[in-house]
Design a protein around this motif. Structure first.
Motif, PDB file in Angstrom:
ATOM      1  N   MET A 121      51.405  56.496  35.149  1.00  0.00           N
ATOM      2  CA  MET A 121      52.111  56.773  36.583  1.00  0.00           C
ATOM      3  C   MET A 121      51.302  56.357  37.606  1.00  0.00           C
ATOM      4  O   MET A 121      50.163  56.915  37.680  1.00  0.00           O
ATOM      5  CB  MET A 121      53.135  58.132  36.452  1.00  0.00           C
ATOM      6  CG  MET A 121      52.148  59.276  37.082  1.00  0.00           C
ATOM      7  SD  MET A 121      53.154  60.613  37.531  1.00  0.00           S
ATOM      8  CE  MET A 121      53.927  61.149  35.916  1.00  0.00           C
ATOM      9  N   TYR A 122      51.972  55.857  38.843  1.00  0.00           N
ATOM     10  CA  TYR A 122      51.496  55.860  40.033  1.00  0.00           C
ATOM     11  C   TYR A 122      52.617  56.266  40.960  1.00  0.00           C
ATOM     12  O   TYR A 122      53.792  56.091  40.844  1.00  0.00           O
ATOM     13  CB  TYR A 122      51.257  54.304  40.308  1.00  0.00           C
ATOM     14  CG  TYR A 122      50.120  53.675  39.633  1.00  0.00           C
ATOM     15  CD1 TYR A 122      48.884  53.812  40.002  1.00  0.00           C
ATOM     16  CD2 TYR A 122      50.397  53.023  38.480  1.00  0.00           C
ATOM     17  CE1 TYR A 122      47.756  53.213  39.404  1.00  0.00           C
ATOM     18  CE2 TYR A 122      49.493  52.435  37.771  1.00  0.00           C
ATOM     19  CZ  TYR A 122      48.008  52.562  38.108  1.00  0.00           C
ATOM     20  OH  TYR A 122      46.949  51.888  37.404  1.00  0.00           O
ATOM     21  N   LYS A 205      49.000  44.982  47.871  1.00  0.00           N
ATOM     22  CA  LYS A 205      47.680  44.519  47.426  1.00  0.00           C
ATOM     23  C   LYS A 205      46.760  45.043  46.420  1.00  0.00           C
ATOM     24  O   LYS A 205      46.462  44.396  45.441  1.00  0.00           O
ATOM     25  CB  LYS A 205      46.812  43.708  48.638  1.00  0.00           C
ATOM     26  CG  LYS A 205      47.409  42.780  49.544  1.00  0.00           C
ATOM     27  CD  LYS A 205      46.590  42.367  50.572  1.00  0.00           C
ATOM     28  CE  LYS A 205      47.443  41.362  51.207  1.00  0.00           C
ATOM     29  NZ  LYS A 205      46.606  41.030  52.670  1.00  0.00           N
ATOM     30  N   LYS A 206      46.808  46.479  46.671  1.00  0.00           N
ATOM     31  CA  LYS A 206      45.904  47.309  45.766  1.00  0.00           C
ATOM     32  C   LYS A 206      46.667  47.515  44.512  1.00  0.00           C
ATOM     33  O   LYS A 206      46.000  47.253  43.428  1.00  0.00           O
ATOM     34  CB  LYS A 206      45.649  48.665  46.555  1.00  0.00           C
ATOM     35  CG  LYS A 206      44.399  48.761  47.475  1.00  0.00           C
ATOM     36  CD  LYS A 206      43.233  47.701  47.256  1.00  0.00           C
ATOM     37  CE  LYS A 206      42.402  47.731  48.497  1.00  0.00           C
ATOM     38  NZ  LYS A 206      41.022  47.262  48.275  1.00  0.00           N
ATOM     39  N   LEU A 207      47.916  47.768  44.407  1.00  0.00           N
ATOM     40  CA  LEU A 207      48.782  47.986  43.373  1.00  0.00           C
ATOM     41  C   LEU A 207      48.677  46.654  42.355  1.00  0.00           C
ATOM     42  O   LEU A 207      48.607  46.949  41.154  1.00  0.00           O
ATOM     43  CB  LEU A 207      50.235  48.230  43.772  1.00  0.00           C
ATOM     44  CG  LEU A 207      50.904  48.610  42.518  1.00  0.00           C
ATOM     45  CD1 LEU A 207      50.384  49.985  41.880  1.00  0.00           C
ATOM     46  CD2 LEU A 207      52.340  49.129  43.223  1.00  0.00           C
ATOM     47  N   SER A 208      48.658  45.557  43.163  1.00  0.00           N
ATOM     48  CA  SER A 208      48.811  44.377  42.282  1.00  0.00           C
ATOM     49  C   SER A 208      47.418  44.071  41.501  1.00  0.00           C
ATOM     50  O   SER A 208      47.417  43.451  40.515  1.00  0.00           O
ATOM     51  CB  SER A 208      48.983  43.143  43.336  1.00  0.00           C
ATOM     52  OG  SER A 208      47.947  42.804  44.219  1.00  0.00           O
ATOM     53  N   PHE A 213      49.054  41.546  38.899  1.00  0.00           N
ATOM     54  CA  PHE A 213      50.156  40.864  39.054  1.00  0.00           C
ATOM     55  C   PHE A 213      50.035  40.156  40.378  1.00  0.00           C
ATOM     56  O   PHE A 213      49.191  40.781  41.319  1.00  0.00           O
ATOM     57  CB  PHE A 213      51.482  41.379  38.954  1.00  0.00           C
ATOM     58  CG  PHE A 213      51.993  42.397  39.696  1.00  0.00           C
ATOM     59  CD1 PHE A 213      52.662  42.040  40.892  1.00  0.00           C
ATOM     60  CD2 PHE A 213      51.229  43.841  39.927  1.00  0.00           C
ATOM     61  CE1 PHE A 213      53.069  43.065  42.163  1.00  0.00           C
ATOM     62  CE2 PHE A 213      51.585  44.719  41.163  1.00  0.00           C
ATOM     63  CZ  PHE A 213      52.433  44.400  41.899  1.00  0.00           C
ATOM     64  N   GLU A 214      50.605  39.088  40.671  1.00  0.00           N
ATOM     65  CA  GLU A 214      50.717  38.483  42.064  1.00  0.00           C
ATOM     66  C   GLU A 214      52.131  38.677  42.819  1.00  0.00           C
ATOM     67  O   GLU A 214      53.297  38.624  41.862  1.00  0.00           O
ATOM     68  CB  GLU A 214      50.512  37.066  41.779  1.00  0.00           C
ATOM     69  CG  GLU A 214      49.066  36.816  41.353  1.00  0.00           C
ATOM     70  CD  GLU A 214      48.762  35.256  41.422  1.00  0.00           C
ATOM     71  OE1 GLU A 214      49.450  34.414  41.593  1.00  0.00           O
ATOM     72  OE2 GLU A 214      47.437  35.041  40.966  1.00  0.00           O
ATOM     73  N   ILE A 215      51.997  38.778  44.052  1.00  0.00           N
ATOM     74  CA  ILE A 215      53.492  39.099  44.873  1.00  0.00           C
ATOM     75  C   ILE A 215      52.989  38.341  46.269  1.00  0.00           C
ATOM     76  O   ILE A 215      52.000  38.380  46.797  1.00  0.00           O
ATOM     77  CB  ILE A 215      53.875  40.371  44.624  1.00  0.00           C
ATOM     78  CG1 ILE A 215      55.381  40.592  45.652  1.00  0.00           C
ATOM     79  CG2 ILE A 215      53.014  41.285  45.473  1.00  0.00           C
ATOM     80  CD1 ILE A 215      55.898  41.738  45.280  1.00  0.00           C
ATOM     81  N   ASN A 216      54.178  37.564  46.588  1.00  0.00           N
ATOM     82  CA  ASN A 216      53.772  36.897  48.026  1.00  0.00           C
ATOM     83  C   ASN A 216      54.661  38.051  48.992  1.00  0.00           C
ATOM     84  O   ASN A 216      55.860  38.570  48.647  1.00  0.00           O
ATOM     85  CB  ASN A 216      54.836  35.674  47.893  1.00  0.00           C
ATOM     86  CG  ASN A 216      54.904  34.858  49.321  1.00  0.00           C
ATOM     87  OD1 ASN A 216      54.674  35.741  50.267  1.00  0.00           O
ATOM     88  ND2 ASN A 216      54.633  33.468  49.473  1.00  0.00           N
TER      89      ASN A 216
END
Length: 257
Positions: A121-122, A205-208, A213-216
């Motif tokens: 979990m986070y 950005k750290k969670l990615s 994963f990538e996210i805009n």
């Protein structure tokens, strides 16, 4: 006695999902980050959670439509290169009282574990700086040395002998640790006085990195403005309740919350 009522919207099956908690907190950093992920990655809501421990109010939205005080569960399947399944816990409130916080978090976690095999979990939140910072850092704490190493690999600053983690983000970590669930809390630096899109972006950005994963994040400021409006409505309602309570009992000016 159960402190929550769960309305299941869809029965789903997930493969060892990762649980992410992001309820409102300091700077609403975690909430903004998770809400943005839910929108951008088309997560699907599968359950609603109500509780008598939530603030005694509803929110009034556009054209007079009300919104209950609520927590919600969303899911994403096959996220990123690791094809991870994700469960998000988001909402517009947390329980009011300290003992209710513990009981509600426990009942929510029990519900999730009843339906899914979770071992990671986070929890997402903010950490108040008290002053502006030139570059937002993301701090972390975790339940195991192995999780700490993963945070370090993502260049997350490890908190050490540095106070506690209050509210749902801390309680879920503690409950998970007792059950052998590896947990980490990510906290974006924020003044804490406003809805902080910059801190939410740093946290995302750290969670990615951690979830591969990538996210805009181009639309994050738009999402921040929506969140500001929602929080402003909630705060006005809470202040109205305080004013009524104070006006009704001038000898006792205390108010739960």
């Amino acid at each position: 006695m159960k402190t929550i009522e769960v309305n299941i919207l869809e029965e789903i099956e997930l493969d060892n999902p990762i649980f992410i908690e992001a309820l409102p907190g300091i700077g609403h950093v975690g909430k903004l980050a998770a809400d943005y992920m839910i929108d951008e990655l088309n997560a699907i809501k599968f359950a609603e959670i109500y509780s008598p421990t939530f603030p005694p109010q509803v929110l009034v939205k556009e054209e007079g439509i009300i919104e209950n005080m609520i927590n919600e569960l969303y899911y994403i399947e096959n996220l990123g290169e690791d094809d991870a399944d994700i469960i998000f816990l988001v909402g517009n409130t947390q329980a009011l009282a300290p003992d209710a916080q513990y009981l509600v978090c426990k009942d929510i976690l029990d519900f999730i574990l009843e339906h899914f095999d979770i071992n990671r979990m986070y929890t997402l939140g903010g950490i108040a700086t008290g002053q502006p910072v030139e570059e937002v850092k993301v701090f972390g704490a975790a339940t195991t040395p192995e999780s700490i190493e993963l945070l370090k690999e993502a260049d997350i600053v490890i908190r050490s002998n540095d106070g506690g983690i209050v509210g749902a983000s801390g309680v879920f970590l503690g409950l998970g640790a007792r059950l052998g669930i590896q947990g980490s809390c990510l906290m974006g630096e924020t003044l804490g006085y406003y809805i902080d899109a910059e801190a939410a972006e740093a946290l995302l950005k750290k969670l990615s990195i951690l979830l591969n994963f990538e996210i805009n994040v181009d639309k994050l400021d738009e999402r921040a403005e929506e969140t500001r409006e929602m929080i402003a409505r909630a705060q006005k309602m809470e202040q109205d309740l305080i004013n009524r309570a104070n006006a009704g009992n001038s000898d006792d000016l205390r108010y739960i919350g």
